[in-house]
Design a protein around this motif. Sequence first.
Motif, mmCIF file in Angstrom:
data_model
loop_
_atom_site.group_PDB
_atom_site.id
_atom_site.type_symbol
_atom_site.label_atom_id
_atom_site.label_comp_id
_atom_site.label_asym_id
_atom_site.label_seq_id
_atom_site.Cartn_x
_atom_site.Cartn_y
_atom_site.Cartn_z
ATOM 1 N N ARG A 118 -0.528 -2.579 -9.845
ATOM 2 C CA ARG A 118 0.265 -3.204 -8.807
ATOM 3 C C ARG A 118 -0.636 -3.852 -7.748
ATOM 4 N N TRP B 288 0.524 -8.420 -0.923
ATOM 5 C CA TRP B 288 1.609 -7.562 -0.464
ATOM 6 C C TRP B 288 2.524 -7.097 -1.604
ATOM 7 N N VAL C 85 4.326 -5.412 -4.666
ATOM 8 C CA VAL C 85 4.311 -4.112 -5.352
ATOM 9 C C VAL C 85 4.242 -4.349 -6.855
ATOM 10 N N VAL D 101 10.887 4.498 9.224
ATOM 11 C CA VAL D 101 11.302 3.200 8.711
ATOM 12 C C VAL D 101 12.415 3.366 7.685
ATOM 13 N N LEU E 10 11.141 6.407 5.322
ATOM 14 C CA LEU E 10 9.796 6.969 5.405
ATOM 15 C C LEU E 10 9.563 7.447 6.828
ATOM 16 N N ASP F 152 3.564 6.847 1.724
ATOM 17 C CA ASP F 152 4.630 6.357 0.846
ATOM 18 C C ASP F 152 4.215 6.421 -0.625
ATOM 19 N N ALA G 49 1.475 3.425 4.375
ATOM 20 C CA ALA G 49 1.508 2.997 2.971
ATOM 21 C C ALA G 49 1.002 4.110 2.058
ATOM 22 N N HIS H 119 -5.504 1.146 10.799
ATOM 23 C CA HIS H 119 -4.136 0.879 11.262
ATOM 24 C C HIS H 119 -3.141 1.884 10.674
ATOM 25 N N HIS I 213 5.514 -4.590 -0.500
ATOM 26 C CA HIS I 213 5.358 -3.134 -0.386
ATOM 27 C C HIS I 213 5.920 -2.612 0.942
ATOM 28 N N GLY I 214 6.539 -1.437 0.870
ATOM 29 C CA GLY I 214 7.087 -0.795 2.056
ATOM 30 C C GLY I 214 6.045 -0.499 3.123
ATOM 31 N N GLY I 215 4.797 -0.351 2.728
ATOM 32 C CA GLY I 215 3.733 -0.099 3.703
ATOM 33 C C GLY I 215 3.523 -1.303 4.621
ATOM 34 N N ILE I 216 3.710 -2.506 4.074
ATOM 35 C CA ILE I 216 3.603 -3.728 4.879
ATOM 36 C C ILE I 216 4.766 -3.773 5.882
ATOM 37 N N ASP J 150 5.882 -1.004 13.063
ATOM 38 C CA ASP J 150 4.958 -0.360 14.013
ATOM 39 C C ASP J 150 4.412 -1.371 15.023
ATOM 40 N N GLY K 115 -0.240 1.372 9.732
ATOM 41 C CA GLY K 115 0.499 0.809 8.590
ATOM 42 C C GLY K 115 -0.166 1.153 7.273
ATOM 43 N N PHE L 98 -0.600 -4.634 -4.506
ATOM 44 C CA PHE L 98 -0.898 -4.007 -3.213
ATOM 45 C C PHE L 98 -1.770 -2.768 -3.404
ATOM 46 N N ALA M 140 6.432 -1.222 7.006
ATOM 47 C CA ALA M 140 6.181 -0.151 7.990
ATOM 48 C C ALA M 140 5.185 -0.636 9.039
ATOM 49 N N ALA M 141 4.147 -1.331 8.599
ATOM 50 C CA ALA M 141 3.147 -1.857 9.543
ATOM 51 C C ALA M 141 3.801 -2.836 10.516
#
Lengths: 140, 140, 140, 140
Positions: C18, D46, D48, D87, C85, C65, C62, C56, D56-59, D65, C58, C20, D61-62
């Motif tokens: 993947r 970015w 997934v 989130v 999350l 997650d 990630a 960071h 991605h959910g981490g992006i 934030d 974020g 990312f 979330a960032a």
Amino acid sequence: MADQVVTLQQIRMIITSRPFHKWLGLDVVKVDNSGIEIKATWREEWVVHPEWRNTHGGILAALVDVAADYALCAKIGHPGPTIDLRVDYHKPAMPGDLIARGAVIRIGSQHSVAEAQVFDKDNALVASGRGVYFTALPKG
Amino acid sequence: MADQVVTLQQIRMIITSRPFHKWLGLDVVKVDNSGIEIKATWREEWVVHPEWRNTHGGILAALVDVAADYALCAKIGHPGPTIDLRVDYHKPAMPGDLIARGAVIRIGSQHSVAEAQVFDKDNALVASGRGVYFTALPKG
Amino acid sequence: MADQVVTLQQIRMIITSRPFHKWLGLDVVKVDNSGIEIKATWREEWVVHPEWRNTHGGILAALVDVAADYALCAKIGHPGPTIDLRVDYHKPAMPGDLIARGAVIRIGSQHSVAEAQVFDKDNALVASGRGVYFTALPKG
Amino acid sequence: MADQVVTLQQIRMIITSRPFHKWLGLDVVKVDNSGIEIKATWREEWVVHPEWRNTHGGILAALVDVAADYALCAKIGHPGPTIDLRVDYHKPAMPGDLIARGAVIRIGSQHSVAEAQVFDKDNALVASGRGVYFTALPKG
């Protein structure tokens, strides 16, 4: 956002029929397309510390949960089981009735998200949060 | 991790002196370096739906909050105001006493994090979560 | 708790395919019945403040997650979309590879809950959290 | 609510000086008393899943934030370390620039709470959440 499908009378009937809601002294003040407003009647058992007399965070969490869930109920016709709940505590809630305002964030096909704020008798924000609810229609 | 500084008797005295805790029928079952175990005594007012008779999520949130906060108390000598609380609901909690187990995740200089699980009378996990607590020592 | 159904090789193949995850430099260190351990390879772009050089939040979110979702994947055979999350930040994560450890809290029929911790190169806990994942099998 | 104390130019200068923000391609679109709007520039890393191509959910979330923290920055003059972040994911964010809108919920003496929404290029809500930030002034 979907229109409100439940009347104030209908939602009051559902909310006030439930034992824990009766103990919280809940009543529905207002329900419209922007959300729901619910009043809780203060009781002595809510107190954490006998001298400081602040209201327990579990009571505020319950009010965030109820207001968020019934904001969804007003849009989709029924409340849903809580998947998870997040509550931020902003200031001590001193003795006095509380107002909880709930609003829908997003209605999904399986689960939905709603938020709520809790205000004290001087209209100060004492807690706020969000819940995720399982709102899929039962199969059958 | 810091050692436990408060005895079971001391923590029982603090917990059971508080009105909301009395209403929840709380007692301390166990406290050691790994955490705290608190029992809550079921009451009819906890019921959400009069027919399904499941316990309200607000009660489970209160138990997560209490167990997490007093897991910190056992390590640092006092509970702290809850900054925020997160609760996941895993299955309906049916009538019966509940057990909440709390454990410290991290003690910080300003705020600390602890977690808790809530179990029903058959020892099934019904809810779990985490809280952040303001644990800085008062100035002066 | 259900046994692990996916091998380290299978889960490594899914994770590292993947985009990312490639950018995060992820690799699977270990997977067993207690959970999963994933390594992330530090990169300059993670830095928040050019002088303090902390990672960071974020990036840490990630990693919480990914570790939580793939702890579920190891048990049920596939990761699931994140419903929500929650991440607690414990201390600044300074430059260096990170380790994320994920573990399942509960597998449900519709959604499941897992948790994760993130450790820095000195094995200090820098962040931890939990996610709820949609893990129902696709209809068909 | 306190008035905005930082200009768009000042906040742009802080935000765009930080390495992770540069990688996210952040720019400040708008800042006023109601909050802040930040744009993020989509990038291939970015993604997934290589076929579905969701972000991605981490992006996300960032971005929650950053938007929440800089909504606070606009009011108090500086961002604060994230204490915790929550989130909710509402729908897959497909390739395309994203907009994050942040707003202050409450400014406290020690820690403050802010919220944010993330929208895709069609202005659909893809994620939303809240953070708690340590915003006490440094002693000295």
